[in-house]
Design a protein around this motif. Sequence first.
Motif, PDB file in Angstrom:
ATOM      1  N   PHE A 265       0.791  -1.056   0.218  1.00 17.98           N
ATOM      2  CA  PHE A 265      -0.055   0.151  -0.366  1.00 17.98           C
ATOM      3  C   PHE A 265       0.747   1.003  -0.072  1.00 17.98           C
ATOM      4  CE2 PHE A 265      -3.074  -3.295   1.861  1.00 17.98           C
ATOM      5  CZ  PHE A 265      -3.974  -3.096   0.789  1.00 17.98           C
ATOM      6  N   SER A 266       2.256   0.949  -0.621  1.00 14.64           N
ATOM      7  CA  SER A 266       3.384   2.408  -0.012  1.00 14.64           C
ATOM      8  C   SER A 266       3.928   2.326  -1.203  1.00 14.64           C
ATOM      9  CB  SER A 266       3.781   2.315   1.150  1.00 14.64           C
ATOM     10  OG  SER A 266       2.910   2.019   2.526  1.00 14.64           O
ATOM     11  N   ASP A 267       4.352   3.397  -1.472  1.00 16.29           N
ATOM     12  CA  ASP A 267       5.102   4.266  -2.379  1.00 16.29           C
ATOM     13  C   ASP A 267       6.879   4.110  -1.726  1.00 16.29           C
ATOM     14  OD1 ASP A 267       6.857   5.250  -3.928  1.00 16.29           O
ATOM     15  OD2 ASP A 267       5.907   7.115  -4.287  1.00 16.29           O
TER      16      ASP A 267
ATOM     17  N   ARG B  96     -12.547   3.002  -3.926  1.00 18.82           N
ATOM     18  CA  ARG B  96     -13.396   2.674  -3.099  1.00 18.82           C
ATOM     19  C   ARG B  96     -12.361   2.235  -1.905  1.00 18.82           C
ATOM     20  NH1 ARG B  96     -15.164  -0.195   0.885  1.00 18.82           N
ATOM     21  NH2 ARG B  96     -15.360  -1.910  -0.249  1.00 18.82           N
ATOM     22  N   ILE B  97     -11.446   1.430  -1.525  1.00 23.53           N
ATOM     23  CA  ILE B  97     -10.835   1.467  -0.739  1.00 23.53           C
ATOM     24  C   ILE B  97      -9.587   2.263  -0.292  1.00 23.53           C
ATOM     25  CG2 ILE B  97      -9.022  -0.954  -0.113  1.00 23.53           C
ATOM     26  CD1 ILE B  97     -10.702  -2.738  -1.547  1.00 23.53           C
ATOM     27  N   ALA B  98      -8.971   2.611  -1.141  1.00 23.45           N
ATOM     28  CA  ALA B  98      -8.077   3.226  -1.329  1.00 23.45           C
ATOM     29  C   ALA B  98      -8.224   4.431  -1.546  1.00 23.45           C
ATOM     30  CB  ALA B  98      -7.020   4.016  -2.962  1.00 23.45           C
ATOM     31  N   ARG B  99      -9.414   5.580  -0.928  1.00 23.97           N
ATOM     32  CA  ARG B  99     -10.105   6.445  -0.368  1.00 23.97           C
ATOM     33  C   ARG B  99     -10.422   6.557   0.352  1.00 23.97           C
ATOM     34  NH1 ARG B  99     -15.389   7.453   0.214  1.00 23.97           N
ATOM     35  NH2 ARG B  99     -15.488   5.629  -1.298  1.00 23.97           N
ATOM     36  N   GLU B 100     -11.118   5.180   1.047  1.00 24.65           N
ATOM     37  CA  GLU B 100     -11.103   4.271   2.852  1.00 24.65           C
ATOM     38  C   GLU B 100      -9.736   4.601   3.077  1.00 24.65           C
ATOM     39  OE1 GLU B 100     -15.733   2.747   2.466  1.00 24.65           O
ATOM     40  OE2 GLU B 100     -13.122   1.657   3.174  1.00 24.65           O
TER      41      GLU B 100
ATOM     42  N   LYS C 249      -3.357   4.896  -4.253  1.00 21.78           N
ATOM     43  CA  LYS C 249      -3.073   3.635  -4.176  1.00 21.78           C
ATOM     44  C   LYS C 249      -3.739   3.155  -4.659  1.00 21.78           C
ATOM     45  CE  LYS C 249       0.215   4.998  -2.337  1.00 21.78           C
ATOM     46  NZ  LYS C 249       2.031   4.657  -2.963  1.00 21.78           N
ATOM     47  N   ALA C 250      -5.123   3.493  -5.448  1.00 24.67           N
ATOM     48  CA  ALA C 250      -6.182   2.152  -6.654  1.00 24.67           C
ATOM     49  C   ALA C 250      -5.221   1.442  -7.624  1.00 24.67           C
ATOM     50  CB  ALA C 250      -6.886   3.036  -7.338  1.00 24.67           C
TER      51      ALA C 250
END
Length: 155
Positions: A24-26, A128-132, A138-139
């Motif tokens: 989930f991370s850069d 949606r998950i990335a937004r939440e 990160k979508a």
Amino acid sequence: AAIFPKAEVCIVESEKSALICSAFSDPNQKIWMATGGKEALKPDILKPLIEAQRDIVLYPDLDGYDEWQERMQAIGYQRMSISRKPKELAIAKDGDKADIADIMIRIISSPVAAEKVTDAMAETEADRIARELGAPDKAEVIQYMMDKLQLTIER
């Protein structure tokens, strides 16, 4: 850590958490490392990071927050902090030993609330998950992880 010298170093207890959070991370922004357990957070394992003057953020499991906070204060490194994010995102069903990866997987797996369905219609599940998670950029990474791990969202 040597490849991404400006990235914040995020420390978690388990290798599982480090792996999932890395997805989930850069890596230019955050790199994830595991201690191998709650008791393993000790000055000697942090020494190379401290000597390199890295920014360090601790992400303990829910049951380890107080202990890691005490250890952080005892170490006294000014560029080390502890994240409240796992506590902020946790809910009762996560359990008192949940870690940031457990919480992220729960968020990924949860259905869209009925009142948000209209707003979410144009979004993919990954969007949606990335937004939440507060990381809308990160979508694509989330979609990749969902595909590779064969995660599906049950409604």
